[in-house]
Design a protein around this motif. Sequence first.
Motif, PDB file in Angstrom:
ATOM      1  N   LYS A   1       0.827  -1.211   0.000  1.00 55.45           N
ATOM      2  CA  LYS A   1       0.000   0.000   0.000  1.00 55.45           C
ATOM      3  C   LYS A   1       0.855   1.252   0.000  1.00 55.45           C
TER       4      LYS A   1
ATOM      5  N   GLU B   1       3.923   0.304  -9.685  1.00 49.97           N
ATOM      6  CA  GLU B   1       3.573  -0.880 -10.473  1.00 49.97           C
ATOM      7  C   GLU B   1       3.719  -2.158  -9.651  1.00 49.97           C
ATOM      8  N   THR B   2       4.824  -2.286  -8.938  1.00 53.05           N
ATOM      9  CA  THR B   2       5.062  -3.487  -8.134  1.00 53.05           C
ATOM     10  C   THR B   2       4.057  -3.571  -6.989  1.00 53.05           C
TER      11      THR B   2
ATOM     12  N   VAL C   1       2.328   1.857  -3.513  1.00 53.22           N
ATOM     13  CA  VAL C   1       1.342   2.400  -4.450  1.00 53.22           C
ATOM     14  C   VAL C   1       1.132   3.897  -4.220  1.00 53.22           C
TER      15      VAL C   1
ATOM     16  N   LEU D   1      -0.704  -6.093  -4.316  1.00 60.14           N
ATOM     17  CA  LEU D   1      -2.045  -5.965  -3.751  1.00 60.14           C
ATOM     18  C   LEU D   1      -3.031  -6.857  -4.489  1.00 60.14           C
ATOM     19  N   ASN D   2      -2.910  -6.892  -5.803  1.00 66.45           N
ATOM     20  CA  ASN D   2      -3.810  -7.749  -6.589  1.00 66.45           C
ATOM     21  C   ASN D   2      -3.605  -9.224  -6.260  1.00 66.45           C
ATOM     22  N   GLY D   3      -2.393  -9.583  -5.853  1.00 68.21           N
ATOM     23  CA  GLY D   3      -2.104 -10.977  -5.503  1.00 68.21           C
ATOM     24  C   GLY D   3      -2.346 -11.301  -4.048  1.00 68.21           C
ATOM     25  N   GLY D   4      -2.718 -10.304  -3.265  1.00 69.45           N
ATOM     26  CA  GLY D   4      -2.994 -10.532  -1.856  1.00 69.45           C
ATOM     27  C   GLY D   4      -1.767 -10.547  -0.962  1.00 69.45           C
ATOM     28  N   TYR D   5      -0.672  -9.938  -1.416  1.00 72.98           N
ATOM     29  CA  TYR D   5       0.563  -9.910  -0.621  1.00 72.98           C
ATOM     30  C   TYR D   5       0.700  -8.559   0.075  1.00 72.98           C
TER      31      TYR D   5
ATOM     32  N   LYS E   1       1.008  -2.440  -6.893  1.00 73.67           N
ATOM     33  CA  LYS E   1      -0.303  -2.832  -7.419  1.00 73.67           C
ATOM     34  C   LYS E   1      -0.358  -4.342  -7.674  1.00 73.67           C
ATOM     35  N   ILE E   2       0.710  -4.896  -8.229  1.00 72.03           N
ATOM     36  CA  ILE E   2       0.746  -6.343  -8.493  1.00 72.03           C
ATOM     37  C   ILE E   2       0.659  -7.112  -7.179  1.00 72.03           C
TER      38      ILE E   2
END
Length: 374
Positions: free
Chosen positions: A67, A119-120, A70, A125-129, A122-123
């Motif tokens: 977070k 960019e990293t 981002v 967060l989208n993966g739940g990490y 966001k990836i």
Amino acid sequence: MPLKFPSVAADLNLISILALLNFASGYRVPLHAATGRGAYDNIRALLFSLYLTSAEGSGADNLLSAKGMVAITRDKVAELMNISIRQEKPVPGIPGVVMSEVGGPLLELVDLIVSTMVETGKILLNGGYPDLGAFVLEALGEAMRTADKSDTGSMASAEVVLERLVKAFPAFQDMSLIDGTRTPPPYMDARSPKLMENSLIAVYVFKKALFLIHAIVLRFAPSKAVPIPDTSTLPVFSDNVLPSMLVHLGVIGLSECTVGSLKDIFLDSKDQLNAFLSSGPVPSEATGANKALPKEGPHLSKEEAYVLRASAVDACELIVGAARVIEVPEDEEKQAWLRNINLPQLDGWLWAVAKDRLDYRSLERFVETSTVFY
């Protein structure tokens, strides 16, 4: 790094983000002018600042969390790096009046750092990490599960971690296609590049991902707090330092290279090599603000840079192979290390002498801007 971490996870996360942001070589000279430090030292200083100004937890006030990454801004990065991204320009028609606007030689670098982090993040967060360290720890666990269960001393697979990193994050996808119809430098062969259709060669370097995997070994091998990958067979982490050094030291020759303008760079390297061989090491003395600005090296295109970086990968393979077959008497303990030297160790030595010897540090290094790979 001389920091106290609340957990192994926080330690691993910092190392992971250091590897993610381990670029900026193309901005070495303006960074020296602004801070008195080179590219890697500036990125390390940024990581210190990010860590020390962050709250614990996975919220946006932790700049090293997904977070927080981002939410990072251009102004925040410039502030933490202690560099200016503004420049003054005269106002047309009004003599003596200047106007401050966004710009300067380091603006592009700051924007690259911000875009990479956003960019990293966001990836992740989208993966739940919650952060990059959590992703890396999961990859290490997966790599350990693929190890040989019958061998109690087996280590995690570095290739599994490498694949996970490269597939997930564009900032680790350090690879390219180059024209295979032209004559490359010596020591660029089929070990690293792969011939594709239409005479294109796929070149895989993955400098930052390999750096991260080996950094985990160096940091955690004594404690085994995380699964430890086997990095003894990894290639070198090729950036702009290794190939430039190998050209200057006469290992890579460019006189017959027909790729771009490579044959015309570092034309005085032979004379410099003779000078090095006729004199002893010159230790580094000046520090900080007392250091003279390094000389800007030749600017290369993306293809030219990949050709040189791939050549360095293969040249180092040959160096290690030659070193291991040198006949060393059993009683010559000082030379015994040659029989067991590996590529990460050679990489570390070349990097160390390039940084610590004043005569080597003064050598030009090629420059590629607008890249987040080294």
